[in-house]
Design an enzyme around this catalytic site. Sequence first.
Site, short mmCIF file in Angstrom:
data_model
loop_
_atom_site.label_atom_id
_atom_site.label_comp_id
_atom_site.label_asym_id
_atom_site.label_seq_id
_atom_site.Cartn_x
_atom_site.Cartn_y
_atom_site.Cartn_z
N ASN A 152 -11.42 -32.78 -11.26
CA ASN A 152 -12.25 -32.31 -10.15
C ASN A 152 -12.45 -33.36 -9.07
OD1 ASN A 152 -13.70 -33.19 -12.63
ND2 ASN A 152 -15.43 -33.32 -11.23
N THR A 238 -28.21 -10.58 -22.84
CA THR A 238 -27.82 -9.40 -22.04
C THR A 238 -26.73 -9.78 -21.05
OG1 THR A 238 -30.02 -8.49 -22.27
CG2 THR A 238 -28.71 -7.64 -20.44
N CYS A 330 -21.88 -33.53 -9.58
CA CYS A 330 -22.85 -33.58 -10.66
C CYS A 330 -23.46 -34.96 -10.80
CB CYS A 330 -22.19 -33.16 -11.97
SG CYS A 330 -21.21 -31.70 -11.77
N1 PLP Z 1 -15.62 -28.53 -15.22
C1 PLP Z 1 -15.18 -29.00 -14.05
C2 PLP Z 1 -13.83 -29.62 -13.97
C3 PLP Z 1 -15.96 -28.90 -12.90
O1 PLP Z 1 -15.53 -29.36 -11.73
C4 PLP Z 1 -17.24 -28.30 -13.01
C5 PLP Z 1 -18.14 -28.22 -11.82
O2 PLP Z 1 -18.11 -29.06 -10.96
C6 PLP Z 1 -17.66 -27.82 -14.26
C7 PLP Z 1 -16.83 -27.96 -15.35
C8 PLP Z 1 -18.99 -27.16 -14.44
O3 PLP Z 1 -18.92 -25.83 -14.02
P1 PLP Z 1 -20.26 -25.02 -13.64
O4 PLP Z 1 -20.75 -25.60 -12.35
O5 PLP Z 1 -19.80 -23.60 -13.51
O6 PLP Z 1 -21.21 -25.22 -14.77
#
Ligand code: PLP
Length: 388
Positions: A152, A238, A330
């Site tokens: 990412n 649900t 994140c």
């Molecule tokens: N995995 C990767 C490679 C991501 O880039 C992300 C989000 O940035 C996630 C998992 C997490 O996904 P979500 O935001 O849907 O929880």
Amino acid sequence: MVMRRIYLDHTATTPLDPRVMEAMRPCFSEAFGNASSVHAYGREARVLLERARGIIAEAVGAEPAEIFFTSGGTEADNLAITGVMSAAGERGGIVTSSAEHHAVLEPCRHLAEKGKDVSFLPVDGYGAVDLDALRRQTGEGTALVSIMHANNETGTLSAIQSIAGIAHQAGALFHTDAVQSAGKIPLDVRGLGVDLMTLSAHKMYGPKGIGALFVRRGVPLDPMLRGGGQERGRRPGTENVPLAVGFAEAFRLALQEREEESVRLRWLRDGLERRLCELFPGIIVNGDPGARLPHILNVSFRASEYPLEGDMLVMNMDLEGIALTSGSACTSGSLDPSHVILAMGRDEQTAKATLRFSFGKGNTMDDVEHVAEKLNVVIRRMLKKSAR
Ligand code: PLP
């Protein structure tokens, strides 16, 4: 004058496609039933849910019964790792890489703290997993290998078929996080040889709060939640029919438009890369130039030549109306350098001076020109200040 705003953070999230909104709308009004109810309202919701499951299954070459809806990529990654390891019981460890998303790293670290044998493999200068290290670490005692499909932060693609082959030869299951690659490049669970695969809707112009885990038929997986029997007991709660419908529509549109759009995104990304290399000689382009997602550009400014802080750069660009990031979304808000860029062998200061640009549907070549121009002004100003 209204400030021009440019969004270049599509790896963090994407805006909802209005066509997706339209597809979801009836599920918030007349088709509001609980998909587990036996009456007509419930049956109507069930039809919509199963249609959505079928579309997502087809998009990745799976059977509908192999798709389990979750609240997003994070939950799907957690379910894959803790679910497989719980079903494996006492036996078995995990092999993953040091460049994974936190949604994989953290459950793996948690299991390591609980006494599981967990290996975090090194990656090379492009961010790709070292296959020899994988072969050495994956053995009889390995229950699960988890390596992401596309990173990412850098967009680097993993050699998934080879990695799956190594995992299977050792008798381990293989999970891949395909949150960033889904809808961008072709995905076929059988061709790739994966046993479990994570998906998320909000990276492909779908709604936030929904994802899915592909679990190959026959793979033992314990649920993380206990409750009703929804999602065949693997993810009780649900069913979120509106978001599932939105996810399916977003995936359908992404596949329909993928070929043309990825050529356009690559053109924009390469255009910005060329401009930045001209403006900032010696800049490092992170990621594998031969195996990279089309819409991500990740660059580092060598600390020796450009003493810059990525977070300050991001803030200054934000003041100019341009949204980008210095690490994964994140971890933004923290001043720690990206664990991915560090794992690729960059020093801490250079890792801190890293920017990620990720393009999407709304971007144009005019945006590229504007961003390069603003970045040049901002960086020259910051360098002048730091030289004082
Ligand atoms: N995995 C990767 C490679 C991501 O880039 C992300 C989000 O940035 C996630 C998992 C997490 O996904 P979500 O935001 O849907 O929880």
